[in-house]
Design a protein around this motif. Structure first.
Motif, PDB file in Angstrom:
ATOM      1  N   GLY A  26      68.630 -29.969  91.806  1.00 33.22           N
ATOM      2  CA  GLY A  26      67.571 -30.859  91.346  1.00 33.22           C
ATOM      3  C   GLY A  26      67.624 -31.183  89.867  1.00 33.22           C
ATOM      4  N   THR A  27      68.503 -30.537  89.111  1.00 33.56           N
ATOM      5  CA  THR A  27      68.625 -30.810  87.672  1.00 33.56           C
ATOM      6  C   THR A  27      69.118 -32.241  87.434  1.00 33.56           C
ATOM      7  OG1 THR A  27      69.133 -28.492  87.224  1.00 33.56           O
ATOM      8  CG2 THR A  27      69.702 -30.072  85.510  1.00 33.56           C
ATOM      9  N   LEU A  28      68.491 -32.914  86.482  1.00 33.01           N
ATOM     10  CA  LEU A  28      68.913 -34.272  86.140  1.00 33.01           C
ATOM     11  C   LEU A  28      70.204 -34.207  85.330  1.00 33.01           C
ATOM     12  CD1 LEU A  28      67.902 -37.161  86.548  1.00 33.01           C
ATOM     13  CD2 LEU A  28      66.834 -37.033  84.300  1.00 33.01           C
ATOM     14  N   CYS A  29      71.211 -34.974  85.744  1.00 34.15           N
ATOM     15  CA  CYS A  29      72.534 -34.926  85.112  1.00 34.15           C
ATOM     16  C   CYS A  29      73.032 -36.335  84.804  1.00 34.15           C
ATOM     17  CB  CYS A  29      73.547 -34.222  86.026  1.00 34.15           C
ATOM     18  SG  CYS A  29      73.095 -32.533  86.465  1.00 34.15           S
ATOM     19  N   ALA A  30      74.000 -36.404  83.896  1.00 33.89           N
ATOM     20  CA  ALA A  30      74.691 -37.666  83.600  1.00 33.89           C
ATOM     21  C   ALA A  30      76.074 -37.623  84.230  1.00 33.89           C
ATOM     22  CB  ALA A  30      74.798 -37.863  82.098  1.00 33.89           C
ATOM     23  N   VAL A  31      76.560 -38.791  84.651  1.00 37.81           N
ATOM     24  CA  VAL A  31      77.907 -38.909  85.205  1.00 37.81           C
ATOM     25  C   VAL A  31      78.734 -39.744  84.231  1.00 37.81           C
ATOM     26  CG1 VAL A  31      79.308 -39.718  87.128  1.00 37.81           C
ATOM     27  CG2 VAL A  31      77.032 -38.769  87.564  1.00 37.81           C
ATOM     28  N   THR A  32      79.874 -39.212  83.810  1.00 35.97           N
ATOM     29  CA  THR A  32      80.756 -39.925  82.892  1.00 35.97           C
ATOM     30  C   THR A  32      82.081 -40.226  83.585  1.00 35.97           C
ATOM     31  OG1 THR A  32      81.745 -37.909  81.998  1.00 35.97           O
ATOM     32  CG2 THR A  32      79.723 -38.704  80.947  1.00 35.97           C
ATOM     33  N   LEU A  33      82.890 -41.052  82.952  1.00 35.57           N
ATOM     34  CA  LEU A  33      84.220 -41.363  83.468  1.00 35.57           C
ATOM     35  C   LEU A  33      85.263 -40.571  82.681  1.00 35.57           C
ATOM     36  CD1 LEU A  33      83.976 -45.220  83.959  1.00 35.57           C
ATOM     37  CD2 LEU A  33      83.581 -43.419  85.636  1.00 35.57           C
ATOM     38  N   LEU A  34      86.353 -40.238  83.342  1.00 38.31           N
ATOM     39  CA  LEU A  34      87.417 -39.446  82.731  1.00 38.31           C
ATOM     40  C   LEU A  34      87.898 -40.113  81.440  1.00 38.31           C
ATOM     41  CD1 LEU A  34      89.257 -36.948  83.215  1.00 38.31           C
ATOM     42  CD2 LEU A  34      90.880 -38.513  84.261  1.00 38.31           C
ATOM     43  N   GLY A  35      87.826 -39.365  80.337  1.00 38.22           N
ATOM     44  CA  GLY A  35      88.314 -39.885  79.076  1.00 38.22           C
ATOM     45  C   GLY A  35      87.264 -40.552  78.221  1.00 38.22           C
ATOM     46  N   ASN A  36      86.008 -40.681  78.717  1.00 40.43           N
ATOM     47  CA  ASN A  36      84.958 -41.337  77.942  1.00 40.43           C
ATOM     48  C   ASN A  36      83.658 -40.566  78.137  1.00 40.43           C
ATOM     49  OD1 ASN A  36      83.365 -43.047  76.466  1.00 40.43           O
ATOM     50  ND2 ASN A  36      83.640 -44.829  77.791  1.00 40.43           N
ATOM     51  N   ARG A  37      83.036 -40.147  77.050  1.00 43.39           N
ATOM     52  CA  ARG A  37      81.828 -39.331  77.120  1.00 43.39           C
ATOM     53  C   ARG A  37      80.578 -40.170  77.341  1.00 43.39           C
ATOM     54  NH1 ARG A  37      78.939 -36.571  72.856  1.00 43.39           N
ATOM     55  NH2 ARG A  37      80.293 -37.646  71.387  1.00 43.39           N
ATOM     56  N   ALA A  38      80.689 -41.501  77.304  1.00 39.69           N
ATOM     57  CA  ALA A  38      79.514 -42.360  77.503  1.00 39.69           C
ATOM     58  C   ALA A  38      79.102 -42.329  78.972  1.00 39.69           C
ATOM     59  CB  ALA A  38      79.840 -43.791  77.082  1.00 39.69           C
ATOM     60  N   PRO A  39      77.869 -41.890  79.298  1.00 34.86           N
ATOM     61  CA  PRO A  39      77.447 -41.813  80.704  1.00 34.86           C
ATOM     62  C   PRO A  39      77.389 -43.185  81.371  1.00 34.86           C
ATOM     63  CG  PRO A  39      76.029 -40.461  79.315  1.00 34.86           C
ATOM     64  CD  PRO A  39      76.867 -41.298  78.392  1.00 34.86           C
ATOM     65  N   VAL A  40      77.729 -43.205  82.658  1.00 33.33           N
ATOM     66  CA  VAL A  40      77.661 -44.447  83.437  1.00 33.33           C
ATOM     67  C   VAL A  40      76.708 -44.322  84.618  1.00 33.33           C
ATOM     68  CG1 VAL A  40      79.962 -45.244  82.791  1.00 33.33           C
ATOM     69  CG2 VAL A  40      79.696 -43.754  84.783  1.00 33.33           C
ATOM     70  N   ALA A  41      76.085 -43.158  84.789  1.00 31.55           N
ATOM     71  CA  ALA A  41      75.147 -42.979  85.901  1.00 31.55           C
ATOM     72  C   ALA A  41      74.196 -41.833  85.589  1.00 31.55           C
ATOM     73  CB  ALA A  41      75.894 -42.716  87.211  1.00 31.55           C
ATOM     74  N   VAL A  42      73.001 -41.923  86.189  1.00 36.00           N
ATOM     75  CA  VAL A  42      71.994 -40.857  86.125  1.00 36.00           C
ATOM     76  C   VAL A  42      71.816 -40.335  87.540  1.00 36.00           C
ATOM     77  CG1 VAL A  42      69.626 -40.278  85.505  1.00 36.00           C
ATOM     78  CG2 VAL A  42      70.856 -42.009  84.200  1.00 36.00           C
ATOM     79  N   ALA A  43      71.917 -39.013  87.733  1.00 36.76           N
ATOM     80  CA  ALA A  43      71.875 -38.449  89.081  1.00 36.76           C
ATOM     81  C   ALA A  43      71.199 -37.082  89.060  1.00 36.76           C
ATOM     82  CB  ALA A  43      73.301 -38.320  89.641  1.00 36.76           C
ATOM     83  N   ALA A  44      70.718 -36.666  90.227  1.00 36.19           N
ATOM     84  CA  ALA A  44      70.131 -35.340  90.390  1.00 36.19           C
ATOM     85  C   ALA A  44      71.115 -34.465  91.151  1.00 36.19           C
ATOM     86  CB  ALA A  44      68.806 -35.430  91.128  1.00 36.19           C
ATOM     87  N   ALA A  45      71.329 -33.251  90.659  1.00 33.04           N
ATOM     88  CA  ALA A  45      72.272 -32.341  91.303  1.00 33.04           C
ATOM     89  C   ALA A  45      71.783 -31.955  92.694  1.00 33.04           C
ATOM     90  CB  ALA A  45      72.460 -31.087  90.449  1.00 33.04           C
ATOM     91  N   ALA A  46      72.659 -32.111  93.710  1.00 34.56           N
ATOM     92  CA  ALA A  46      72.301 -31.758  95.083  1.00 34.56           C
ATOM     93  C   ALA A  46      72.472 -30.271  95.354  1.00 34.56           C
ATOM     94  CB  ALA A  46      73.141 -32.574  96.071  1.00 34.56           C
ATOM     95  N   MET A  47      73.168 -29.573  94.469  1.00 31.59           N
ATOM     96  CA  MET A  47      73.330 -28.127  94.567  1.00 31.59           C
ATOM     97  C   MET A  47      73.611 -27.569  93.178  1.00 31.59           C
ATOM     98  SD  MET A  47      77.076 -27.873  96.454  1.00 31.59           S
ATOM     99  CE  MET A  47      76.682 -28.955  97.829  1.00 31.59           C
ATOM    100  N   SER A  48      73.447 -26.259  93.025  1.00 28.80           N
ATOM    101  CA  SER A  48      73.697 -25.632  91.731  1.00 28.80           C
ATOM    102  C   SER A  48      75.201 -25.564  91.464  1.00 28.80           C
ATOM    103  CB  SER A  48      73.095 -24.234  91.703  1.00 28.80           C
ATOM    104  OG  SER A  48      73.777 -23.392  92.617  1.00 28.80           O
TER     105      SER A  48
END
Length: 594
Positions: A130-152
């Motif tokens: 349930g933790t709110l996380c950012a999703v980035t692309l390989l090689g770039n630290r700029a997030p491209v998505a906001v998502a909630a973790a489905a598991m720890s």
């Protein structure tokens, strides 16, 4: 959540007290932000708007926008940052990296599966379910998505990196991102080098590496090809990725000083330029002050299309705007024109600044002239084919009807078609075994059906209902809505039943009759165009006047009883269904021939 278009219910400027409360809520939700960053995100004096929207699934969401860009969205009192905010504060959320081709799947509404997550050498950040996380692309630290973790993190590793890892809420390139200025992610170097990067360094870096820190550039995700294969396609092999990068580098090297600016533009940039050219051409040569107000759909169809050079075609989907309304918003921000919603869901151009420097400086392309353009405009108006809108009745779930629909997963405000309502009712009756055993044409009325469908005077008298009566009562008690889809545009959902085109006759001075037509705008018809065509057909004077008692609505008035000609035009030429036209019975009766 925002992979499909949403509906804006209201947009208002936030008050000072609400601004302070929002800043406190953001500070509580994201404690890593310091006071200076909070003041920058939620400024005291800059424009800050709160926007109420409904997603395509009927979910109510509150969006906070700083200037043009949405910065936060709120669902059930929980705050989430948008990608625009995360580009400014990339370390606001724990980040997980994925391969670039996966992004298009995420933007299309898919969740992020664990096989598509790249395991860094330093290991994953520790998160709980349930933790709110950012999703980035390989090689770039700029997030491209906001998502909630489905598991720890522990569960992810224990599962062998299989299964759903993150429930995606919002992505770069979705409709919430489109609501902003549509800027691209910045290129931010990873804090810890990715494994693929390390291998490349061991092999020796190439001069044109697209992720080089020496030459920062935007990652154009829209140009990356996504191979439609099974789950193995999600995790692209490192060799293939390196080949793609090498190909991009070679392509970049081949272009450059030898090519002019026209050739170096992307197809999207070329389409944007074509739209700007046709837009300015149409305003300079085709639209006159007397044509205003002018429906935006008519402006595109009858004016801009005819300004398109031979061999080229306007396609809003291939531009960066994606919707014509977004393009006009941009032109409105430049103060070239003003667009207003004269009828609900139907926009019109009400004002044009013909002295604007862009219009004055525009040069008509070779092969066009002002005189020929004006002539083309007249013939285009006559020859343009009108497409009747597609109108679908819809139903909204009200608070009183909630108990009947909650078992099927719907809640207050959910929008359904008549067939969906019918299926839900049938399934409810069968699931609760309410079909009468002696006569299957009747349904037993239980407590829920009694409260939802029966009046107080009927509740003690009626114990059974016929199937038809049950369904008709249900539709009557749902909130009426309707969806209108104009040719080449996105569907529009409006409250209530659509108003019919209203035709009336009235007496004027000297016992003269006139015919009055209202609500043409609701069906995508330009009142000015209808008035001109009628004037030519019946050789009678026409005028356009405001509708009494209605703001920003106009009506067409023509001399004489012209209902017969109107009926022929609306039913035969425009192919509008008779049920959407009111007043056809007022046509004059033809006298008998002797």
């Amino acid at each position: 959540m925002f992979c499909k278009a949403f509906r804006v219910k209201a947009s208002t400027a936030i008050k000072g007290s609400d601004r302070r409360k929002l800043r406190a809520d953001v500070a509580a939700a994201f404690p890593s932000l310091n006071a200076e960053q909070l003041a920058e995100l939620i400024p005291n004096k800059e424009e800050l708007n709160v926007i109420k929207i409904y997603t395509h699934k009927g979910e109510a969401v509150t969006v906070y926008a700083n200037g043009r860009n949405p910065i936060l969205f709120e669902i059930e009192k929980a705050l989430y940052p948008t990608v625009y905010t995360l580009w400014v504060y990339p370390d606001l959320l724990p980040a997980f990296s994925t391969w670039p081709p996966v992004l298009q799947k995420l933007a299309g509404g898919a969740d992020l599966m664990l096989p598509g997550v790249v395991v860094p050498p330093s290991g994953f950040p520790q998160v709980e379910r349930g933790t709110l996380c950012a999703v980035t692309l390989l090689g770039n630290r700029a997030p491209v998505a906001v998502a909630a973790a489905a598991m720890s993190t522990t569960e992810m590793l224990a599962a062998g990196m299989k299964g759903k890892g993150f429930a995606v809420l919002h992505t770069y390139m979705d409709h919430l991102w489109e609501y902003g200025d549509k800027s691209c992610p910045p290129t931010l170097a990873p804090l810890v080098a990715d494994p693929a990067e390390n291998e490349e360094e061991a092999e020796g870096k190439k001069p044109g590496n697209s992720f080089s820190n020496d030459t920062p550039q935007h990652v154009d995700i829209g140009d990356l090809s996504l191979k439609e294969q099974n789950s193995s396609a999600i995790v692209m092999g490192k060799e293939e990725l390196n080949e793609n990068r090498a190909a991009e580098t070679a392509e970049d090297d081949s272009t450059g000083a030898q090519q002019d600016a026209e050739d170096s533009r992307t197809p999207q940039e070329q389409m944007d330029a074509l739209f700007n050219q046709c837009f300015l051409h149409a305003l300079k040569c085709k639209v006159k002050k007397s044509d205003l107000p002018l429906l935006t759909s008519t402006f595109l169809r009858s004016h801009m299309f005819s300004c398109c050079p031979a061999g080229q075609q306007l396609d809003i989907k291939k531009s960066s705007y994606k919707k014509f309304s977004k393009f006009l918003q941009g032109m409105q921000h430049q103060k070239i024109l003003q667009v207003k919603e004269l009828a609900k869901g139907v926009e019109s151009i009400v004002e044009v600044d013909w002295k604007h420097p862009d219009i004055k400086a525009f040069a008509v392309p070779e092969g066009f002239s002002s005189a020929s353009a004006a002539q083309d405009n007249k013939s285009e108006d006559r020859e343009q084919v009108y497409h009747a809108p597609e109108i679908i009745p819809l139903y909204g779930v009200s608070a009183k009807m909630m108990p009947l629909f909650q078992d099927s997963g719907h809640k207050k405000g959910s929008i359904l078609s008549s067939s969906e309502v019918r299926n839900i009712i049938i399934n409810y009756v069968k699931a609760n075994e309410l079909v009468d055993e002696t006569n299957k044409n009747f349904v037993k009325v239980n407590a829920v059906l009694c409260d939802c469908l029966l009046d107080k005077s009927e509740q003690d008298e009626i114990s059974h209902l016929k199937w038809d009566d049950l369904l008709s009562r249900c539709l009557e008690r749902l909130q009426p809505l309707h969806q209108v889809t104009f040719f080449g545009q996105e569907p529009i959902v409006r409250k209530g039943n659509i108003e019919p085109i209203d035709i009336t006759t009235a007496q004027r001075s000297s016992n003269k009759k006139v015919t009055i037509i209202k609500n043409l705008e609701l069906y995508g018809l330009d009142p000015q165009c209808v008035a001109s065509i009628l004037q030519q057909k019946v050789q009678a004077s026409t005028t356009i006047t405001p509708v009494p008692g209605a703001k920003d609505r106009v009506q067409v008035q023509i001399q004489g009883n012209q209902v017969h000609h109107l009926a022929k035009m609306l039913l035969e030429e425009y192919q509008l269904p008779r049920k959407y036209i009111q007043g056809l019975e007022k046509a004059p009766k033809l006298g008998r021939k002797k």
